[in-house]
Design a protein around this motif. Structure first.
Motif, PDB file in Angstrom:
ATOM      1  N   GLY A 263       0.820  -1.200   0.000  1.00 31.44           N
ATOM      2  CA  GLY A 263       0.000   0.000   0.000  1.00 31.44           C
ATOM      3  C   GLY A 263       0.850   1.243   0.000  1.00 31.44           C
ATOM      4  O   GLY A 263       2.000   1.239   0.459  1.00 31.44           O
ATOM      5  N   GLY A 264       0.295   2.324  -0.526  1.00 29.05           N
ATOM      6  CA  GLY A 264       1.024   3.586  -0.540  1.00 29.05           C
ATOM      7  C   GLY A 264       0.097   4.736  -0.853  1.00 29.05           C
ATOM      8  O   GLY A 264      -0.985   4.570  -1.405  1.00 29.05           O
ATOM      9  N   GLY A 265       0.554   5.926  -0.459  1.00 26.99           N
ATOM     10  CA  GLY A 265      -0.211   7.131  -0.716  1.00 26.99           C
ATOM     11  C   GLY A 265       0.622   8.351  -0.449  1.00 26.99           C
ATOM     12  O   GLY A 265       1.862   8.288  -0.355  1.00 26.99           O
ATOM     13  N   ASN A 266      -0.051   9.494  -0.299  1.00 28.30           N
ATOM     14  CA  ASN A 266       0.682  10.742  -0.110  1.00 28.30           C
ATOM     15  C   ASN A 266       1.195  10.919   1.306  1.00 28.30           C
ATOM     16  O   ASN A 266       2.004  11.816   1.564  1.00 28.30           O
ATOM     17  N   ARG A 267       0.765  10.074   2.259  1.00 32.88           N
ATOM     18  CA  ARG A 267       1.196  10.210   3.650  1.00 32.88           C
ATOM     19  C   ARG A 267       2.009   9.027   4.163  1.00 32.88           C
ATOM     20  O   ARG A 267       2.787   9.179   5.100  1.00 32.88           O
ATOM     21  N   GLU A 268       1.816   7.849   3.575  1.00 31.52           N
ATOM     22  CA  GLU A 268       2.477   6.664   4.122  1.00 31.52           C
ATOM     23  C   GLU A 268       2.578   5.582   3.066  1.00 31.52           C
ATOM     24  O   GLU A 268       1.907   5.622   2.029  1.00 31.52           O
ATOM     25  N   SER A 269       3.419   4.596   3.362  1.00 34.31           N
ATOM     26  CA  SER A 269       3.512   3.389   2.553  1.00 34.31           C
ATOM     27  C   SER A 269       3.671   2.204   3.496  1.00 34.31           C
ATOM     28  O   SER A 269       4.197   2.337   4.615  1.00 34.31           O
ATOM     29  N   GLN A 270       3.202   1.037   3.045  1.00 37.32           N
ATOM     30  CA  GLN A 270       3.236  -0.164   3.866  1.00 37.32           C
ATOM     31  C   GLN A 270       3.482  -1.384   3.001  1.00 37.32           C
ATOM     32  O   GLN A 270       3.144  -1.415   1.816  1.00 37.32           O
ATOM     33  N   ALA A 271       4.058  -2.401   3.629  1.00 35.68           N
ATOM     34  CA  ALA A 271       4.196  -3.708   3.001  1.00 35.68           C
ATOM     35  C   ALA A 271       4.060  -4.745   4.103  1.00 35.68           C
ATOM     36  O   ALA A 271       4.563  -4.555   5.216  1.00 35.68           O
ATOM     37  N   GLY A 272       3.355  -5.833   3.802  1.00 36.14           N
ATOM     38  CA  GLY A 272       3.174  -6.880   4.791  1.00 36.14           C
ATOM     39  C   GLY A 272       3.072  -8.228   4.115  1.00 36.14           C
ATOM     40  O   GLY A 272       2.697  -8.342   2.936  1.00 36.14           O
TER      41      GLY A 272
END
Length: 635
Positions: A172-181
């Motif tokens: 996931g990603g966007g203008n405020r954060e990104s994630q990977a799981g």
């Protein structure tokens, strides 16, 4: 909300077999088995407490990416975001800078820190896809859970490993954060299962009200496992986690003295390991033994560092001595080794301490006829600062109809002193000290009365409401130290207070594809100082929002699509000065094929930015609009 209602009418006319609402039915939610209220499994509809359950489906359809954001789904919680990683979470007021009257557990492990009786939310970065449910109790839970469960208990419960067989990849990603799981689950032997997982989060820095950036960016990496297996009447669980995080501190900063400081990046790391054995006996009795080790390390330049090790052992026995009694009792033994690295700015003295906590509790639930139940219990909790604390509780429940429950409760609970209350010294290079802790600081006390109702007015609706009143005594204040003590100020217990209010929430299955939910809370808080008190800090006087409300709508669309909306409002406060704000979050999800889910979540669409907790203007964060795209693949 209006567009969702209009859309539902059109959707109903289409093929209902394509994408019915995948949440539990309202009847299934009422029959959901919870454990946090009585420490044994019971139906949510039978629990005599103000308890709200956040389900795994609630979390998924909210688009939440962190645990505190998921907690916003509970209408009986007040969640305020301070910065990119810092949150304040509480119930029924006292949402000050340490929010120290809530007990938080993750899979039975307490995550509050004895350094200040609060929670470091920046290291509770659980993989939300593993969470089975979150049980949120507003109101005291000291009899079953001990000190610090003053205004509520948050119990995060992950799913058994057997429910997560297979693979999961999340990006996931966007203008405020990104994630990977990622997650992998499999079986072993005839009746065992194991789950492995990992998650990485990268939060960008926030901005001050004037648009200038704040150096509060946050990175976190966490990995863990859970293993479960059954053998006849015995159940075994072993789980563990390891994490590492880097948290930025805005430049410049202040710490007690008001002097600008050049702050570096906070480093936080830790690991924990928990084992639990449960046995169900033929006569209906149960026995469980749980033990865990929790190691944390936190370096906050240039002020202090802390290394904390906690070992905890709990034994619980449930039995039915006669047909009308259901008794549960237990003992908890907890030991901590706390090692603080002091600085010229602040010091905890002594720097190295060992702390020991012991508690014994018992609670009896008695059937008084077919429709009445009386629950009485007490806990004796011993700590090194104040000795033994007595935490009694009584609850009376009446079911006038199968789908309705009326209940009343009386409780006494305390918040025991933390190291911040007793041992903090400023400046660290003293003596002489400006602040020398609170050597005579005692426990903060609360006496609470509650009256509640929970029921299903119709087959398609549920409703819950609770009236409460809490009288507080011995609240913390900052006072002039006695003459000749060698310090200027010290912490004392020179304040009393009272909170009164109402909490209410409900849900409506408006159509086959549309579910509506909402919650409302109103709080009145009055504080008064003891004669002669000055309370030089003033933090205890901070005002809580008087009103909060929330509306949620979940709509299933054709072609395996979903649309979710959440509207939240928090009223203004004058001390500190925070304007009222209303936020709108929208999520669209699509499952183009089995196991694959695409979604986009937009948050805070109603304003360009708002403040949720107030500091001096240079240190405030504006919580602005954000968009987050996510792909989850289960295979």
């Amino acid at each position: 909300m209006a567009s969702l209602l209009l859309s539902a009418t059109a959707v109903q006319a289409q093929d209902t077999g394509i994408g019915q609402l995948r949440e539990m039915s309202l009847e299934e939610l009422s029959n959901l088995r919870i454990t946090s209220v009585s420490k044994h499994a019971e139906r949510l509809s039978d629990a005599p407490a103000a308890v709200f359950v956040i389900t795994a489906e609630d979390i998924r359809r909210s688009g939440a990416t962190t645990l505190p954001e998921a907690l916003r789904l509970a209408p009986n919680l007040h969640v305020s975001r301070e910065s990119a990683s810092d949150y304040l979470v509480t119930a029924r007021g006292f949402n000050a800078s340490n929010a120290n009257k809530m007990l938080v557990l993750v899979d039975g492990r307490s995550v509050y820190t004895p350094l200040f009786s609060g929670v470091f939310w920046d290291v509770q970065d659980v993989l939300l896809e593993n969470v089975d449910r979150i049980e949120v109790i507003s109101g005291p839970g000291g009899t079953l859970w001990g000190v610090n469960a003053v205004n509520g208990v948050i119990n995060v419960i992950t799913a058994p490993a057997a429910q997560n067989v297979g693979r999961l990849v999340m990006l996931g990603g966007g203008n405020r954060e990104s994630q990977a799981g990622a997650r992998y689950g499999t079986s072993f032997g005839d009746d065992g299962h194991v789950r492995l997982h990992a998650k990485h989060t990268d939060q960008q820095r926030t901005h001050a009200p004037d648009g200038s950036p704040r150096d509060d960016a946050w990175r976190s990496t966490q990995a863990g496992f859970r293993a479960d297996w059954q053998h006849r009447g015995d159940g075994f669980t072993v789980l563990g986690n390891v994490y590492d995080a880097a948290i930025g501190q805005p430049q410049p900063g202040t710490f007690f003295t008001g002097t600008p400081l050049a702050l570096g990046t906070i480093s936080a790391s830790g690991l924990n390991l928990l084992g639990r054995w449960e046995r169900a006996m033929d006569d209906g009795a149960t026995l469980s033994v749980q033990a865990y080790l929790d190691h944390t390390r936190r370096i906050i330049p240039p002020t202090l560092s802390e290394s904390l090790d906690i070992v905890d052992l709990q034994v619980q026995h449930g039995l039915r001595p006669t047909g009308i009694h259901s008794l549960v009792w237990g003992i908890e033994i907890r030991h901590g080794w706390d090692r603080v690295g002091n600085s010229l700015i602040v010091a905890f003295l002594p720097a190295h301490v060992q702390q020991h906590w012991t508690s014994l509790f018992a609670q009896d639930e008695m059937s008084l006829g077919r429709d009445w139940r009386l629950t009485v219990g007490a806990r004796v909790d011993r700590n090194d600062y104040t000795g033994s604390e007595f935490l009694p509780n009584a609850r009376l429940a009446w079911k006038p109809a199968p789908d309705h429950l009326l209940w009343a409760a009386l409780s006494r609970t305390v918040r025991a002193p933390s190291r911040l209350d007793r041992d903090v010294h400023v400046p660290g290079e003293g003596p002489p000290f400006t602040l020398a802790g609170g050597p005579a600081f005692e426990s903060e006390l609360a006496k609470v009365a509650e009256l509640g109702w929970r029921g299903q007015p119709t087959e398609r609706s549920t409703f819950s409401a609770t009236l409460f009143r809490a009288d507080y005594d011995d609240l913390r204040t900052l006072e002039l130290a006695p003459a000749g003590s060698g310090t200027a100020v010290t912490y004392m217990n020179r304040m009393k207070g009272r909170t009164e209010g109402i909490e209410a929430w409900g849900s409506l299955q408006a159509t086959q594809r549309l579910r509506l939910a909402g919650g409302y809370s109103r709080l009145a808080k009055r504080l008064r100082l003891d004669p002669g008190s000055l309370d030089l800090d003033g933090a205890s006087h901070l005002e809580d929002p008087k009103e909060r409300w929330m509306l949620r709508a979940s709509l299933d669309l054709p072609a395996q699509q979903e649309l979710d909306a959440t509207l939240r409002h928090v009223s203004a406060t004058t001390n500190p000065q925070i304007a009222a704000y209303t936020t709108l979050d929208l999520r669209w999800g699509w499952r183009p094929r089995a196991g694959l889910e695409l979604s986009v979540t937009a948050q805070n669409l109603t304003d360009g930015g708002h403040t949720e907790i107030a500091f001096l203007p240079p240190y405030r964060s504006e919580i602005g609009r954000s968009v987050f795209f996510k792909v989850a693949w289960r295979f």
